[in-house]
Design a protein around this motif. Structure first.
Motif, PDB file in Angstrom:
ATOM      1  N   TRP A   1       0.608  -0.974   0.067  1.00 43.25           N
ATOM      2  CA  TRP A   1       0.033  -0.112   0.053  1.00 43.25           C
ATOM      3  C   TRP A   1       0.756   1.269  -0.201  1.00 43.25           C
ATOM      4  N   ASN A   2       1.993   1.185   0.653  1.00 49.10           N
ATOM      5  CA  ASN A   2       2.800   2.618   0.811  1.00 49.10           C
ATOM      6  C   ASN A   2       3.609   2.731  -0.377  1.00 49.10           C
TER       7      ASN A   2
ATOM      8  N   GLN B   1       5.511   9.817   4.140  1.00 55.27           N
ATOM      9  CA  GLN B   1       5.463   9.578   2.692  1.00 55.27           C
ATOM     10  C   GLN B   1       5.528  10.843   1.905  1.00 55.27           C
ATOM     11  N   LEU B   2       4.912  12.004   2.623  1.00 49.88           N
ATOM     12  CA  LEU B   2       4.749  13.099   1.611  1.00 49.88           C
ATOM     13  C   LEU B   2       6.216  13.541   1.135  1.00 49.88           C
ATOM     14  N   SER B   3       7.144  13.408   1.995  1.00 56.82           N
ATOM     15  CA  SER B   3       8.548  14.056   1.725  1.00 56.82           C
ATOM     16  C   SER B   3       9.061  13.206   0.271  1.00 56.82           C
ATOM     17  N   VAL B   4       8.796  11.949   0.280  1.00 54.39           N
ATOM     18  CA  VAL B   4       9.363  11.089  -0.706  1.00 54.39           C
ATOM     19  C   VAL B   4       8.604  11.484  -2.008  1.00 54.39           C
ATOM     20  N   ILE B   5       7.244  11.650  -1.915  1.00 53.24           N
ATOM     21  CA  ILE B   5       6.300  12.194  -3.142  1.00 53.24           C
ATOM     22  C   ILE B   5       6.834  13.198  -3.521  1.00 53.24           C
ATOM     23  N   ILE B   6       7.181  14.378  -2.680  1.00 53.12           N
ATOM     24  CA  ILE B   6       7.648  15.637  -3.239  1.00 53.12           C
ATOM     25  C   ILE B   6       8.817  15.662  -4.073  1.00 53.12           C
TER      26      ILE B   6
END
Length: 295
Positions: A91-92, A158-163
Motif C-alpha cells: 500500500w505504501n 511519505q509526503l517527503s518522498v512524494i515531493i
C-alpha cells in the motif's frame, strides 16, 4: 470523311509485388535470432530467482543456487509476507508511486506548456537546466534532501518522498515535453486564439488531447521508476509503517547472515505488482510510442 481518333491506352504500370512477411532476408533472421538470445539472457536472473524462491535453506546450502529443489518449499513466501507486513508495504509503495506518477505528469505538462508554447525568455537555458538536473546522481542530493526534510518536519513521512520524486521525475518529463511542444503546430494555436480560447482552454482542449499518448507513456514510466526506487526511501523512511517494498526487501539481509530462499521469495512477490501493472498498460504504452513515432 470524318476520322475519329481514339486515344491510345495509358501504359499500365505493373504492380509492385507485395513482400511476403514469411520469407525474410538472411539479415532479418540474424537480427531476430540475436534479439531472442538477448531476451533469454535477460531472463536468466529471473529464472534463478524463481528457482530459489521455492527451495529450502537446506537445499540451497547443500546444492547451491543452481541446484534443483527436492521439494516445493513455500515457507519463505509466508515468512516474507508476515515478517515485513507485505500488504502494508504494498500500500505504501502504491500510494507513493501512484501519487508521483500523476503529479509528475501534471507538473511536467504545465512546465513544458510554458516553455514550449509560452516561449518563456531564456527557454533554452531553462531546458538545459532541466537536462542537467536529470544527470545529477541521487547520492549528491541525499544529504540536502535529508537536511531540508528535517528542518520542515517532513522527515519519515511519505509526503517527503512524494515531493522529492515528483520534482525528480518532472525534470525529465519537462525536458521531454518541452522538446515536443516546441514543434507543436502553430496553426492549431492560432485557430484556437481566433475562436477566443484562453491559455487554459488551449492547454486542456488543444494541447492535452494531442499529447495524451505521450503523457500515458510518462505516467507508466514514472510509476515503475518510483516503485523500484531504493536509496531515497531508505534514508527518508525509517519507520516500519512508512517504508516501501524495496526497503522492506533489504531488511531481510542481516549483517552476517542472509536467508537466500526467503530473499528470493520476497523479490519474486515484490516483482509481481510491477509486472502486472506493465502488462495491464502494455497496449497503452505501445500506442503512445507508436503515436509519438507517427508525429
Amino acid at each position: 470523311m470524318a476520322v475519329t481518333l481514339t486515344p491510345s491506352p495509358a501504359p499500365v504500370t505493373p504492380a509492385r509485388p507485395v513482400p511476403d512477411r514469411h520469407h525474410r532476408g538472411v539479415s532479418r533472421w540474424v537480427v531476430l535470432a540475436l534479439v531472442t538470445v538477448g531476451a533469454l539472457v535477460m531472463l536468466v536472473p529471473f529464472a534463478f530467482m524463481l528457482l530459489n524462491a521455492f527451495k529450502s535453506p537446506g537445499d540451497y546450502s547443500s546444492g547451491g543456487p543452481l541446484s534443483w529443489p527436492t521439494g516445493f518449499y513455500t515457507t519463505g513466501l509466508r515468512t516474507y509476507w508476515t515478517e515485513v507486513n507485505f500488504p502494508l508495504k504494498f500500500w505504501n509503495s502504491a500510494v507513493i508511486a501512484g501519487s508521483v506518477a500523476v503529479l509528475g505528469v501534471v507538473v511536467s505538462l504545465l512546465n513544458a506548456y510554458a516553455l514550449g508554447i509560452g516561449r518563456v525568455r531564456g527557454r533554452l537555458w531553462i531546458v538545459g537546466l532541466f537536462l542537467l538536473a536529470n544527470m545529477l546522481p541521487q547520492e549528491a542530493l541525499i544529504y540536502p534532501l535529508y537536511y531540508v526534510a528535517k528542518q520542515v518536519g517532513l522527515y519519515n513521512t511519505q509526503l517527503s518522498v512524494i515531493i522529492i520524486f515528483t520534482v525528480i521525475q518532472s525534470a525529465f518529463g519537462t525536458y521531454l515535453l518541452a522538446s515536443v511542444l516546441g514543434t507543436f503546430p502553430r496553426s492549431l494555436l492560432e485557430a484556437a486564439a481566433l475562436d477566443g480560447a484562453g491559455k487554459w482552454t488551449v492547454l486542456w482542449r488543444v494541447v492535452f488531447p494531442n499529447l495524451r499518448p505521450t503523457l500515458a507513456v510518462l505516467l507508466i514510466f514514472f510509476f515503475i521508476w518510483t516503485w523500484n526506487e531504493f536509496l531515497i526511501p531508505l534514508v527518508m523512511l525509517i519507520d516500519n509503517q512508512t517504508q516501501t517494498i524495496p526497503v522492506a526487501l533489504a531488511s531481510l539481509q542481516g549483517d552476517r547472515l542472509m536467508d537466500a530462499p526467503t530473499t528470493n521469495a520476497g523479490a519474486l512477490i515484490s516483482l509481481v505488482p510491477a509486472i502486472l501493472f506493465f502488462l495491464i498498460f502494455q497496449r497503452t504504452l505501445a500506442r503512445g510510442i507508436t503515436a509519438g513515432a507517427e508525429k
